[in-house]
Design an enzyme around this catalytic site. Structure first.
Site, PDB file in Angstrom:
ATOM      1  N   ALA A  17      24.925  26.564  16.155  1.00 11.60           N
ATOM      2  CA  ALA A  17      24.846  27.694  17.024  1.00 11.60           C
ATOM      3  C   ALA A  17      25.714  27.731  17.338  1.00 11.60           C
ATOM      4  O   ALA A  17      26.629  28.611  17.754  1.00 11.60           O
ATOM      5  CB  ALA A  17      24.829  26.414  17.966  1.00 11.60           C
ATOM      6  N   GLY A  18      26.985  28.386  15.565  1.00 10.99           N
ATOM      7  CA  GLY A  18      27.193  28.617  15.274  1.00 10.99           C
ATOM      8  C   GLY A  18      27.396  30.484  15.161  1.00 10.99           C
ATOM      9  O   GLY A  18      26.423  30.674  15.351  1.00 10.99           O
ATOM     10  N   TYR A  57      30.620  33.272  20.165  1.00  9.93           N
ATOM     11  CA  TYR A  57      30.586  33.579  18.875  1.00  9.93           C
ATOM     12  C   TYR A  57      29.983  34.967  18.174  1.00  9.93           C
ATOM     13  O   TYR A  57      30.114  35.541  17.515  1.00  9.93           O
ATOM     14  CB  TYR A  57      29.558  32.587  17.511  1.00  9.93           C
ATOM     15  CG  TYR A  57      29.713  31.399  17.698  1.00  9.93           C
ATOM     16  CD1 TYR A  57      31.080  31.060  16.610  1.00  9.93           C
ATOM     17  CD2 TYR A  57      30.238  29.963  18.373  1.00  9.93           C
ATOM     18  CE1 TYR A  57      32.069  29.815  16.592  1.00  9.93           C
ATOM     19  CE2 TYR A  57      30.593  29.218  18.334  1.00  9.93           C
ATOM     20  CZ  TYR A  57      31.700  28.913  17.233  1.00  9.93           C
ATOM     21  OH  TYR A  57      32.332  27.593  17.168  1.00  9.93           O
ATOM     22  N   LYS A 114      27.685  27.869   2.781  1.00  6.98           N
ATOM     23  CA  LYS A 114      28.239  28.109   1.842  1.00  6.98           C
ATOM     24  C   LYS A 114      29.140  26.857   1.499  1.00  6.98           C
ATOM     25  O   LYS A 114      29.761  26.686   1.893  1.00  6.98           O
ATOM     26  CB  LYS A 114      28.427  29.588   2.089  1.00  6.98           C
ATOM     27  CG  LYS A 114      27.688  30.473   1.953  1.00  6.98           C
ATOM     28  CD  LYS A 114      28.256  32.246   2.445  1.00  6.98           C
ATOM     29  CE  LYS A 114      26.425  33.004   2.422  1.00  6.98           C
ATOM     30  NZ  LYS A 114      27.135  34.582   2.496  1.00  6.98           N
ATOM     31  N   SER A 145      26.678  38.891   3.973  1.00  9.40           N
ATOM     32  CA  SER A 145      25.788  39.000   5.441  1.00  9.40           C
ATOM     33  C   SER A 145      26.793  38.635   6.553  1.00  9.40           C
ATOM     34  O   SER A 145      26.855  37.527   6.645  1.00  9.40           O
ATOM     35  CB  SER A 145      24.568  38.330   6.054  1.00  9.40           C
ATOM     36  OG  SER A 145      24.825  37.171   4.722  1.00  9.40           O
ATOM     37  N   ALA A 147      27.794  38.208  10.036  1.00 11.64           N
ATOM     38  CA  ALA A 147      26.691  37.289  11.107  1.00 11.64           C
ATOM     39  C   ALA A 147      26.769  38.079  12.019  1.00 11.64           C
ATOM     40  O   ALA A 147      25.631  38.953  12.824  1.00 11.64           O
ATOM     41  CB  ALA A 147      27.375  35.893  12.387  1.00 11.64           C
ATOM     42  N   LYS A 198      32.874  32.574  -4.330  1.00 13.87           N
ATOM     43  CA  LYS A 198      33.481  34.258  -3.102  1.00 13.87           C
ATOM     44  C   LYS A 198      34.151  33.806  -1.828  1.00 13.87           C
ATOM     45  O   LYS A 198      35.874  34.416  -1.878  1.00 13.87           O
ATOM     46  CB  LYS A 198      32.080  34.902  -3.022  1.00 13.87           C
ATOM     47  CG  LYS A 198      31.341  34.620  -2.287  1.00 13.87           C
ATOM     48  CD  LYS A 198      31.900  34.796  -0.897  1.00 13.87           C
ATOM     49  CE  LYS A 198      31.020  34.021   0.303  1.00 13.87           C
ATOM     50  NZ  LYS A 198      31.940  34.590   1.733  1.00 13.87           N
ATOM     51  N   SER A 261      35.572  39.035   7.338  1.00 16.97           N
ATOM     52  CA  SER A 261      35.815  37.841   6.409  1.00 16.97           C
ATOM     53  C   SER A 261      36.557  36.981   6.971  1.00 16.97           C
ATOM     54  O   SER A 261      37.777  37.413   7.140  1.00 16.97           O
ATOM     55  CB  SER A 261      35.673  38.085   5.400  1.00 16.97           C
ATOM     56  OG  SER A 261      36.415  36.966   4.548  1.00 16.97           O
ATOM     57  N   GLU A 288      35.364  28.774   4.735  1.00 14.70           N
ATOM     58  CA  GLU A 288      35.081  27.811   3.467  1.00 14.70           C
ATOM     59  C   GLU A 288      35.272  27.659   2.384  1.00 14.70           C
ATOM     60  O   GLU A 288      35.906  26.670   1.808  1.00 14.70           O
ATOM     61  CB  GLU A 288      33.635  28.399   3.567  1.00 14.70           C
ATOM     62  CG  GLU A 288      32.263  27.681   3.938  1.00 14.70           C
ATOM     63  CD  GLU A 288      31.917  26.093   4.261  1.00 14.70           C
ATOM     64  OE1 GLU A 288      32.810  25.746   3.648  1.00 14.70           O
ATOM     65  OE2 GLU A 288      31.116  25.838   5.677  1.00 14.70           O
TER      66      GLU A 288
HETATM   67  N1  LIG Z   1      29.481  33.926  10.124  1.00 12.17           N
HETATM   68  C1  LIG Z   1      29.024  34.004   9.069  1.00 12.17           C
HETATM   69  O1  LIG Z   1      28.972  35.861   9.175  1.00 12.17           O
HETATM   70  C2  LIG Z   1      28.508  33.822   7.819  1.00 12.17           C
HETATM   71  C3  LIG Z   1      28.232  32.143   7.986  1.00 12.17           C
HETATM   72  N2  LIG Z   1      28.245  31.816   6.767  1.00 12.17           N
HETATM   73  C4  LIG Z   1      28.008  29.538   6.973  1.00 12.17           C
HETATM   74  O2  LIG Z   1      26.989  29.947   7.375  1.00 12.17           O
HETATM   75  C5  LIG Z   1      27.745  28.053   7.465  1.00 12.17           C
HETATM   76  C6  LIG Z   1      28.128  28.235   9.062  1.00 12.17           C
HETATM   77  O3  LIG Z   1      29.026  29.347   9.319  1.00 12.17           O
HETATM   78  P1  LIG Z   1      29.049  29.660  10.771  1.00 12.17           P
HETATM   79  O4  LIG Z   1      28.163  29.838  11.941  1.00 12.17           O
HETATM   80  O5  LIG Z   1      30.208  31.164  10.526  1.00 12.17           O
HETATM   81  O6  LIG Z   1      30.544  29.160  11.506  1.00 12.17           O
HETATM   82  P2  LIG Z   1      30.911  28.850  13.048  1.00 12.17           P
HETATM   83  O7  LIG Z   1      33.259  28.635  12.423  1.00 12.17           O
HETATM   84  O8  LIG Z   1      30.663  30.624  13.280  1.00 12.17           O
HETATM   85  O9  LIG Z   1      30.498  27.920  13.948  1.00 12.17           O
HETATM   86  C7  LIG Z   1      30.339  26.459  13.261  1.00 12.17           C
HETATM   87  C8  LIG Z   1      29.549  25.692  14.503  1.00 12.17           C
HETATM   88  O10 LIG Z   1      29.321  24.366  12.974  1.00 12.17           O
HETATM   89  C9  LIG Z   1      29.056  23.473  14.385  1.00 12.17           C
HETATM   90  N3  LIG Z   1      29.799  22.520  13.794  1.00 12.17           N
HETATM   91  C10 LIG Z   1      30.898  22.051  13.534  1.00 12.17           C
HETATM   92  N4  LIG Z   1      31.093  20.740  12.934  1.00 12.17           N
HETATM   93  C11 LIG Z   1      29.964  20.146  13.436  1.00 12.17           C
HETATM   94  C12 LIG Z   1      28.874  18.754  12.686  1.00 12.17           C
HETATM   95  N5  LIG Z   1      30.049  17.841  12.183  1.00 12.17           N
HETATM   96  N6  LIG Z   1      28.430  19.079  13.406  1.00 12.17           N
HETATM   97  C13 LIG Z   1      27.435  19.705  14.001  1.00 12.17           C
HETATM   98  N7  LIG Z   1      28.166  21.121  14.320  1.00 12.17           N
HETATM   99  C14 LIG Z   1      29.159  20.833  13.627  1.00 12.17           C
HETATM  100  C15 LIG Z   1      30.315  24.504  15.660  1.00 12.17           C
HETATM  101  O11 LIG Z   1      30.493  23.868  16.463  1.00 12.17           O
HETATM  102  P3  LIG Z   1      31.479  23.450  17.937  1.00 12.17           P
HETATM  103  O12 LIG Z   1      31.214  24.988  18.213  1.00 12.17           O
HETATM  104  O13 LIG Z   1      30.522  22.839  18.836  1.00 12.17           O
HETATM  105  O14 LIG Z   1      32.291  23.453  16.983  1.00 12.17           O
HETATM  106  C16 LIG Z   1      29.574  25.599  15.673  1.00 12.17           C
HETATM  107  O15 LIG Z   1      28.073  25.702  15.563  1.00 12.17           O
HETATM  108  C17 LIG Z   1      29.745  28.586   6.245  1.00 12.17           C
HETATM  109  O16 LIG Z   1      28.698  27.605   5.797  1.00 12.17           O
HETATM  110  C18 LIG Z   1      29.347  29.821   6.676  1.00 12.17           C
HETATM  111  O17 LIG Z   1      30.310  29.914   5.074  1.00 12.17           O
HETATM  112  C19 LIG Z   1      27.237  32.877   5.691  1.00 12.17           C
HETATM  113  C20 LIG Z   1      27.108  33.936   5.904  1.00 12.17           C
HETATM  114  C21 LIG Z   1      28.080  34.550   7.071  1.00 12.17           C
HETATM  115  O1  LIG Z   2      29.726  34.489   3.967  1.00 11.39           O
HETATM  116  C1  LIG Z   2      29.795  35.887   5.129  1.00 11.39           C
HETATM  117  C2  LIG Z   2      29.191  36.634   4.218  1.00 11.39           C
HETATM  118  O2  LIG Z   2      28.280  36.976   3.259  1.00 11.39           O
HETATM  119  C3  LIG Z   2      30.841  35.001   5.800  1.00 11.39           C
HETATM  120  O3  LIG Z   2      32.478  35.453   5.461  1.00 11.39           O
HETATM  121  P1  LIG Z   2      33.803  34.724   5.897  1.00 11.39           P
HETATM  122  O4  LIG Z   2      32.582  33.145   6.172  1.00 11.39           O
HETATM  123  O5  LIG Z   2      35.040  34.720   5.040  1.00 11.39           O
HETATM  124  O6  LIG Z   2      33.578  35.106   7.463  1.00 11.39           O
END
Ligand SMILES: NC(=O)C1=CN([C@@H]2O[C@H](COP(=O)(O)OP(=O)(O)OC[C@H]3O[C@@H](n4cnc5c(N)ncnc54)[C@H](OP(=O)(O)O)[C@@H]3O)[C@@H](O)[C@H]2O)C=CC1
Ligand SMILES: O=C(CO)COP(=O)(O)O
Length: 342
Positions: A17-18, A57, A114, A145, A147, A198, A261, A288
């Site tokens: 739920a990030g 978030y 990713k 994309s 979020a 990337k 980003s 990442e």
């Molecule tokens: N943000 C974006 O725009 C985009 C992100 N992504 C990819 O999505 C993935 C997630 O990123 P994003 O949502 O941005 O990350 P965030 O930093 O926003 O959130 C990470 C989430 O993962 C949870 N988490 C961390 N460690 C663990 C664990 N050990 N077990 C379970 N949950 C865990 C965190 O929980 P807690 O809050 O408790 O720490 C939090 O809910 C990444 O690989 C990113 O590259 C891809 C496209 C777009």
């Molecule tokens: O992967 C993403 C958009 O496609 C998000 O990029 P960042 O993790 O760098 O914010």
């Protein structure tokens, strides 16, 4: 409720739920699909349930009615029709291990994470296949994309890659909506290569911009970074065309050029003079590229291909190199033809 083929995937359980897991859960639920969202933090789940938002978030973005927060992960796993994982890559294997224990055979699994599996450097698809066996159809969601923009319903295009055509089409259809367009792909490896590398290049672009090196340097980094992606993709056996698609150049442009980003933000902070540790704290969310950089470089070294930008990012992140010296090292490389011969 919809009655088309995509209903086969619902309820969908989103794990993580990030920012991205929440935005994807909202996108699915906006299409009237039943979605369950689970995050590991009890207090966060309670707040999300009460406020119908994820203010940590995605502040201010109200959940659609068909999105529910679930507490009992085990029960949700036994009852859902599809699992979508959206945790950082370092938590991906842990998420899979929960699936192994509780997810009935045949339930499809997708992820929006990713990056690579830490320590092994394996692509997530290989880690998932190894952990789950061939009991579950698998798919990767990638593409340019942010979020926050998806949550705000701004126009976005994604790629859904799977070896299972039916699953790819179902998942793409279920994401597809008035502002979200999802394409399918068969090139699971290629989609992962673009989405992984990337992030490292976005750190490089951020560093360059943080140093004030200007638009020419950024364009050069993007273009030569693309050459590095293509080289790695070729040696791994991915399709070059995928690198010119949404999950390749599309995501490269997005993350290298826009300050939303987190990878670029990390680079910007380093370029402006923060130490790596300070910059990590400054961003405070998942970066990442920091995790992937070393693994990507190791892969390149093993395959005997040059990835000089990735190499310099590693030197800055892990060996204390001054970013200015790294740019100098890139500029001073031996002169060569722009296009390498086949
Ligand atoms: N943000 C974006 O725009 C985009 C992100 N992504 C990819 O999505 C993935 C997630 O990123 P994003 O949502 O941005 O990350 P965030 O930093 O926003 O959130 C990470 C989430 O993962 C949870 N988490 C961390 N460690 C663990 C664990 N050990 N077990 C379970 N949950 C865990 C965190 O929980 P807690 O809050 O408790 O720490 C939090 O809910 C990444 O690989 C990113 O590259 C891809 C496209 C777009
Ligand atoms: O992967 C993403 C958009 O496609 C998000 O990029 P960042 O993790 O760098 O914010």
């Amino acid at each position: 409720m919809r009655t088309d083929v995509t209903e086969a995937l619902f309820p969908t359980l989103v794990i993580g739920a990030g920012a991205w897991g929440t935005a994807l859960a909202m996108a699915l639920a906006r299409n009237d699909h039943k979605v369950w969202l689970w995050g590991r933090n009890d207090a966060q789940r309670q707040a999300m349930r009460e406020q119908r938002r994820n203010d940590e978030y995605l502040p201010g973005q109200v959940f659609p009615d068909s999105l529910d927060i679930v507490d009992d992960l085990q029960q949700a796993l036994t009852q859902c029709k599809h699992v979508m994982i959206s945790v950082p890559s370092h938590a991906f294997a842990e998420a899979l291990s929960m699936l192994v224990q509780h997810l009935p055979a045949g339930v499809p699994v997708s992820w929006a994470t990713k990056g690579l599996t830490p320590h092994t450097g394996a692509f997530l698809y290989d880690t998932a296949r190894e952990t789950l066996g061939d009991q579950h159809p698998l798919a990767v969601i990638s593409g340019p994309s942010f979020a926050a923009e998806v949550a705000r319903n701004l126009p976005t295009a994604l790629t859904v890659a799977s070896e299972n055509d039916d699953f790819a089409v179902q998942l793409a259809q279920s994401l597809h909506g008035p502002t979200l367009r999802a394409y399918t792909s068969h090139d699971v490896l290629g989609v992962q290569v673009g989405g992984t590398v990337k992030n490292v290049l976005a750190i490089a672009a951020g560093i360059s911009d943080g140093l004030g090196y200007g638009a020419n340097a950024r364009a050069a980094l993007l273009t030569r970074g693309m050459a590095e992606i293509l080289r790695l993709a070729a040696i791994l056996g991915a399709q070059p065309e995928t690198m010119f698609g949404l999950s390749g150049i599309g995501d490269l442009i997005l993350t290298c050029t826009d300050d939303q980003s987190r990878n670029r933000q990390l680079g910007l902070a380093i370029g402006r003079g923060l130490s790596v540790d300070e910059a990590v704290r400054h961003v405070g969310k998942t970066v990442e590229g920091m995790h992937a950089a070393r693994e990507v470089l190791l892969r390149a070294q093993k395959a005997n291909i040059e990835m000089p930008i990735v190499e310099q990012v590693c030197k800055i992140l892990f060996e204390g190199y001054d970013p200015r010296e790294s740019v100098q090292a890139l500029l001073c490389r031996e002169q060569k033809a722009e296009l390498s011969r086949p």
